[in-house]
Design a protein around this motif. Structure first.
Motif, PDB file in Angstrom:
ATOM      1  N   ILE A 331      46.762  57.286 -21.182  1.00  0.00           N
ATOM      2  CA  ILE A 331      45.824  57.844 -20.204  1.00  0.00           C
ATOM      3  C   ILE A 331      45.875  59.363 -20.316  1.00  0.00           C
ATOM      4  O   ILE A 331      46.951  59.961 -20.193  1.00  0.00           O
ATOM      5  CB  ILE A 331      46.190  57.406 -18.770  1.00  0.00           C
ATOM      6  CG1 ILE A 331      46.214  55.866 -18.675  1.00  0.00           C
ATOM      7  CG2 ILE A 331      45.202  57.984 -17.756  1.00  0.00           C
ATOM      8  CD1 ILE A 331      46.800  55.347 -17.380  1.00  0.00           C
ATOM      9  N   THR A 333      45.112  62.961 -18.796  1.00  0.00           N
ATOM     10  CA  THR A 333      44.940  63.539 -17.456  1.00  0.00           C
ATOM     11  C   THR A 333      44.856  65.047 -17.541  1.00  0.00           C
ATOM     12  O   THR A 333      45.382  65.676 -18.474  1.00  0.00           O
ATOM     13  CB  THR A 333      46.102  63.147 -16.525  1.00  0.00           C
ATOM     14  OG1 THR A 333      47.318  63.707 -17.044  1.00  0.00           O
ATOM     15  CG2 THR A 333      46.251  61.640 -16.437  1.00  0.00           C
ATOM     16  N   SER A 338      49.836  67.716  -8.303  1.00  0.00           N
ATOM     17  CA  SER A 338      49.597  66.912  -7.117  1.00  0.00           C
ATOM     18  C   SER A 338      49.904  67.722  -5.873  1.00  0.00           C
ATOM     19  O   SER A 338      50.805  68.563  -5.860  1.00  0.00           O
ATOM     20  CB  SER A 338      50.490  65.665  -7.170  1.00  0.00           C
ATOM     21  OG  SER A 338      50.539  65.040  -5.922  1.00  0.00           O
ATOM     22  N   SER A 343      56.135  67.581  -6.363  1.00  0.00           N
ATOM     23  CA  SER A 343      55.530  66.895  -7.504  1.00  0.00           C
ATOM     24  C   SER A 343      55.494  67.738  -8.763  1.00  0.00           C
ATOM     25  O   SER A 343      54.966  67.298  -9.772  1.00  0.00           O
ATOM     26  CB  SER A 343      54.107  66.459  -7.149  1.00  0.00           C
ATOM     27  OG  SER A 343      53.301  67.588  -6.882  1.00  0.00           O
ATOM     28  N   SER A 348      48.245  64.121  -9.896  1.00  0.00           N
ATOM     29  CA  SER A 348      48.368  63.179  -8.783  1.00  0.00           C
ATOM     30  C   SER A 348      48.446  61.735  -9.253  1.00  0.00           C
ATOM     31  O   SER A 348      49.334  60.980  -8.843  1.00  0.00           O
ATOM     32  CB  SER A 348      47.172  63.348  -7.834  1.00  0.00           C
ATOM     33  OG  SER A 348      47.112  64.666  -7.353  1.00  0.00           O
ATOM     34  N   THR A 349      47.515  61.320 -10.134  1.00  0.00           N
ATOM     35  CA  THR A 349      47.483  59.929 -10.576  1.00  0.00           C
ATOM     36  C   THR A 349      48.770  59.560 -11.299  1.00  0.00           C
ATOM     37  O   THR A 349      49.376  58.510 -11.036  1.00  0.00           O
ATOM     38  CB  THR A 349      46.280  59.698 -11.505  1.00  0.00           C
ATOM     39  OG1 THR A 349      45.081  60.073 -10.826  1.00  0.00           O
ATOM     40  CG2 THR A 349      46.203  58.249 -11.931  1.00  0.00           C
ATOM     41  N   ALA A 350      49.183  60.420 -12.200  1.00  0.00           N
ATOM     42  CA  ALA A 350      50.404  60.152 -12.953  1.00  0.00           C
ATOM     43  C   ALA A 350      51.616  60.124 -12.040  1.00  0.00           C
ATOM     44  O   ALA A 350      52.512  59.284 -12.191  1.00  0.00           O
ATOM     45  CB  ALA A 350      50.581  61.205 -14.047  1.00  0.00           C
ATOM     46  N   TRP A 351      51.646  61.028 -11.078  1.00  0.00           N
ATOM     47  CA  TRP A 351      52.798  61.094 -10.180  1.00  0.00           C
ATOM     48  C   TRP A 351      52.920  59.837  -9.349  1.00  0.00           C
ATOM     49  O   TRP A 351      54.004  59.277  -9.191  1.00  0.00           O
ATOM     50  CB  TRP A 351      52.662  62.331  -9.279  1.00  0.00           C
ATOM     51  CG  TRP A 351      53.820  62.526  -8.364  1.00  0.00           C
ATOM     52  CD1 TRP A 351      55.078  62.924  -8.686  1.00  0.00           C
ATOM     53  CD2 TRP A 351      53.829  62.314  -6.955  1.00  0.00           C
ATOM     54  NE1 TRP A 351      55.870  62.995  -7.572  1.00  0.00           N
ATOM     55  CE2 TRP A 351      55.116  62.613  -6.493  1.00  0.00           C
ATOM     56  CE3 TRP A 351      52.854  61.907  -6.030  1.00  0.00           C
ATOM     57  CZ2 TRP A 351      55.475  62.522  -5.150  1.00  0.00           C
ATOM     58  CZ3 TRP A 351      53.210  61.817  -4.691  1.00  0.00           C
ATOM     59  CH2 TRP A 351      54.504  62.122  -4.257  1.00  0.00           C
ATOM     60  N   ARG A 352      51.807  59.323  -8.823  1.00  0.00           N
ATOM     61  CA  ARG A 352      51.849  58.126  -7.990  1.00  0.00           C
ATOM     62  C   ARG A 352      52.251  56.894  -8.802  1.00  0.00           C
ATOM     63  O   ARG A 352      53.084  56.092  -8.370  1.00  0.00           O
ATOM     64  CB  ARG A 352      50.485  57.906  -7.332  1.00  0.00           C
ATOM     65  CG  ARG A 352      50.204  58.854  -6.175  1.00  0.00           C
ATOM     66  CD  ARG A 352      49.016  58.375  -5.360  1.00  0.00           C
ATOM     67  NE  ARG A 352      47.780  58.409  -6.153  1.00  0.00           N
ATOM     68  CZ  ARG A 352      46.960  59.456  -6.183  1.00  0.00           C
ATOM     69  NH1 ARG A 352      47.245  60.554  -5.492  1.00  0.00           N
ATOM     70  NH2 ARG A 352      45.852  59.417  -6.909  1.00  0.00           N
ATOM     71  N   GLU A 353      51.684  56.741 -10.009  1.00  0.00           N
ATOM     72  CA  GLU A 353      52.045  55.585 -10.834  1.00  0.00           C
ATOM     73  C   GLU A 353      53.492  55.671 -11.304  1.00  0.00           C
ATOM     74  O   GLU A 353      54.182  54.657 -11.405  1.00  0.00           O
ATOM     75  CB  GLU A 353      51.102  55.479 -12.030  1.00  0.00           C
ATOM     76  CG  GLU A 353      49.699  55.031 -11.677  1.00  0.00           C
ATOM     77  CD  GLU A 353      49.096  54.150 -12.756  1.00  0.00           C
ATOM     78  OE1 GLU A 353      49.856  53.416 -13.422  1.00  0.00           O
ATOM     79  OE2 GLU A 353      47.866  54.198 -12.911  1.00  0.00           O
ATOM     80  N   PHE A 522      51.020  58.723 -19.840  1.00  0.00           N
ATOM     81  CA  PHE A 522      50.163  59.821 -19.409  1.00  0.00           C
ATOM     82  C   PHE A 522      50.399  61.037 -20.299  1.00  0.00           C
ATOM     83  O   PHE A 522      51.524  61.535 -20.397  1.00  0.00           O
ATOM     84  CB  PHE A 522      50.443  60.195 -17.954  1.00  0.00           C
ATOM     85  CG  PHE A 522      50.090  59.121 -16.969  1.00  0.00           C
ATOM     86  CD1 PHE A 522      48.798  59.016 -16.471  1.00  0.00           C
ATOM     87  CD2 PHE A 522      51.042  58.205 -16.537  1.00  0.00           C
ATOM     88  CE1 PHE A 522      48.468  58.022 -15.557  1.00  0.00           C
ATOM     89  CE2 PHE A 522      50.726  57.206 -15.627  1.00  0.00           C
ATOM     90  CZ  PHE A 522      49.429  57.112 -15.136  1.00  0.00           C
TER      91      PHE A 522
END
Length: 651
Positions: A331, A333, A338, A343, A348-353, A522
């Motif tokens: 992915i 990014t 984030s 973080s 953001s997306t990578a951090w949450r996953e 990511f």
């Protein structure tokens, strides 16, 4: 002289004028022990010195008309230099305008008398040959086995996932492939050489071999071994029994009975670049040895090197299709932090996953290695600045002044960005701008494991953890990582090197191959062709496009290069001699340290041997030039002309 009474000896010396065979008479007391391949001591007429050497062959008579000096002694009557290794060393040295003795110093470990005695006293029992082996996975069943039996040159893309061995240990699928290829070769009673970049890779291949090969048939050559252990392993490889020999770059020169396979894992890894003279890459040595021995040659990697791509395009190496299309879930990014506290610079997306994945298993965070390197880029769009004349990297000399090309020395004033038309340059830095501690704060309550060159970690369990590793130092995770974050990609791409994009694609691909099937990978803040090739897992296509771009600029490996370093007069003389070869062109010379100059010669592969001969002759001329001291002045050091073919430091 009487039959068999003349020894032809290669003196162990870095001096280019001594890189030839000298004839010595064999005294009666040494007739029994003076055989081809043994270490000897011989007198040198200059200064009455005694030098070490290698007895290459014993002949009936000498062409020399005068009286021959006698061998001083035979150091050991064990013939450690086999004819095959000597032929390889001589051919590799000639190709690189170097000394064969320098290569033999890499190929043959120092002698340990106690180890030699114990090896002679031990009963040889190599164990049984492997049997009932499973097939090697490939698109066409039996294709790789057939290629090994026929002695073909092959390139194969590695399966990018971890696999579990019957013992329960996890290794990369590439290690299982190499182990099976070597085991099938050994089953036919032929030896296999497996060349890998470092000890981490050795451990995986050795673990994969343990399932099908008797350990007595496996020889390891490891830089972590003591000198005695390395010499013992070398002596075992000199026998008549087929073996599998695993090791780093010098393993390509190991003696091997009935050589059937030479396999290189990730030949583009910078760790495989030979730093010692004459700097022959094991890939080139393997190509020479394959031709001499008729063995099979296998290049296996997640990312095909541009050098192998050239060999594929000219039909010298056959690309093998993979068994089935397996690729990580990559992915791309943006580099946007984030808003969540702690973080760091993770999107953001990578951090949450990644936080979700860290609850069930290990998460890998790859960062750039520490350190800074000055580099010029466009002040407006941050595009790396390159020379308008030859495409080389622009840099500011250490002594200051205006920016110049490090290859041809052309001034960068005026300069215009080819992307945004900007005219201003700025200095940027390469390297991690955050520490592992800062990254760890993005995962509060999670165990943090650091792995780098000073604190290496080989593997981690399948327990929740945040593994922060510098590129190339990523541990293997049992079952694979539940998520992989590749940071600092934009900074990695700004490194001052022609091969920066290729290296980054390799680092990212090798890290992505450590992920569990289906786990997200990511890549942060990188776009363009190299990111697209990584996301679509089309590294071979990218290598083809990169080779085409280098061919247009006459950059290696589309052409061969040789760097020539020395005093201005010596460099000029060497270049004048080389220009007698048709098709050669020169970049520079440019000033380097200690008042020396460096020039880059570019030429086609077809004339490489002629260029090497011209440069070699100049190196000998400079080394043997007589210089008389001037009264009242200190004796000056004689100038040295250094020539490095396929120089990896050419930006």
């Amino acid at each position: 002289m009487p039959g068999g009474a003349v020894a032809r000896v290669l003196v162990d010396s870095p001096l280019p004028q001594l890189d030839q065979l000298f004839d010595y008479a064999i005294p009666e007391r040494l007739r029994a022990s003076a055989i081809a391949g043994v270490r000897v001591r011989v007198p040198l007429r200059t200064g009455g010195r005694i030098a070490n050497g290698w007895l290459i062959e014993v002949v009936d008579r000498s062409d020399y008309r005068g009286a021959l000096s006698e061998l001083d002694d035979v150091v050991s009557d064990v013939p450690v230099l086999t004819p095959e290794v000597w032929a390889l060393a001589r051919a590799a040295a000639d190709r690189a305008a170097g000394n064969a003795s320098d290569i033999l110093r890499l190929a043959i470990p120092s002698r340990y008398v106690r180890v030699e005695r114990s090896w002679r006293a031990a009963a040889a029992d190599p164990g049984p040959l492997p049997a009932d082996l499973p097939p090697i996975p490939s698109a066409e069943p039996g294709r790789l086995e057939t290629g090994i039996a026929r002695g073909e040159r092959m390139s194969l893309a590695a399966d990018p996932r971890p696999v579990r061995l019957p013992s329960g240990e996890w290794v990369g699928a590439w290690a299982a492939t190499l182990a099976l290829a070597a085991a099938h070769t050994l089953a036919a009673d032929r030896s296999a050489l497996v060349v890998v970049p470092d000890y981490r890779d050795q451990e995986q291949v050795y673990a994969a071999l343990a399932a099908s090969v008797d350990p007595r048939r496996i020889v390891r050559t490891d830089a972590r071994q003591s000198g005695g252990e390395r010499y013992r392993a070398f002596l075992e490889a000199t026998g008549d029994d087929a073996r599998i020999i695993i090791g780093n770059r010098s393993t390509v020169y190991a003696p091997a009975a009935r050589l059937g396979l030479i396999a290189l894992w990730d030949d583009g890894d910078p760790l495989l670049v030979e730093p010692l003279a004459p700097g022959v890459h094991p890939r080139d040595a393997a190509l020479i040895r394959q031709e001499q021995a008729g063995a099979a040659l296998l290049f296996l990697a997640h990312t095909r090197s541009v050098e192998v791509e050239r060999l594929v395009e000219i039909g010298w190496v056959a690309p093998l299709p993979t068994a089935r299309q397996v690729r990580p879930r990559v992915i791309l990014t943006e580099q946007q932090a984030s808003p969540d506290p702690g973080s760091a610079r993770i999107p953001s997306t990578a951090w949450r996953e990644a936080q979700e994945a860290a609850r069930t298993g290990p998460v890998l965070v790859q960062v750039a290695r520490p350190g800074n390197a000055p580099l010029l880029a466009c002040d407006r769009c941050r595009e790396p600045a390159r020379c308008a004349a030859c495409g080389g990297v622009l840099a500011v000399p250490r002594s200051g002044g205006e920016a110049r090309c490090v290859l041809c020395g052309t001034s960068a004033n005026p300069w215009r960005c080819p992307v945004c038309e900007g005219t201003k340059l700025r200095v940027v830095t390469v390297g991690a701008s955050r520490t592992a501690d800062e990254l760890g704060r993005a995962f509060p309550g999670t165990r943090v494991i650091l792995s780098d060159g000073e604190r290496p970690v080989l593997r981690v369990p399948a327990a929740p953890a945040l593994v922060v590793a510098t590129r190339g130092a990523e541990p293997l995770a049992d079952g694979g990582y539940r998520a992989v974050l590749l940071l600092d990609g934009e900074r990695m791409l700004l490194r001052e090197s022609l091969r920066v994009a290729e290296d980054c694609l390799r680092w990212w691909s090798n890290a992505a191959a450590l992920a569990a099937p289906g786990a997200p990978v990511f890549l942060v803040g990188v776009a363009g062709a190299v990111a697209t090739a990584f996301a679509t897992w089309r590294q071979a296509e990218w290598a083809g496009a990169e080779l085409a771009a280098r061919r247009a600029l006459r950059f290696p490996p589309a052409v061969r290069v040789a760097s020539v370093t020395g005093p201005a007069s010596a460099v000029a003389s060497a270049l004048e001699a080389a220009r007698t070869v048709e098709g050669i062109d020169v970049l520079g010379p440019v000033p380097v340290d200690d008042g020396m100059e460096r020039a880059i010669a570019r030429f086609d592969y077809a004339v490489g041997a002629a260029v090497a001969r011209e440069f070699r002759a100049e190196m000998i001329r400079v080394a043997t030039a007589r210089r008389r001291p001037v009264a009242g002045r200190p004796v000056r050091r004689p100038p040295v002309l250094r020539v490095r073919f396929d120089d990896p430091e050419v930006p």
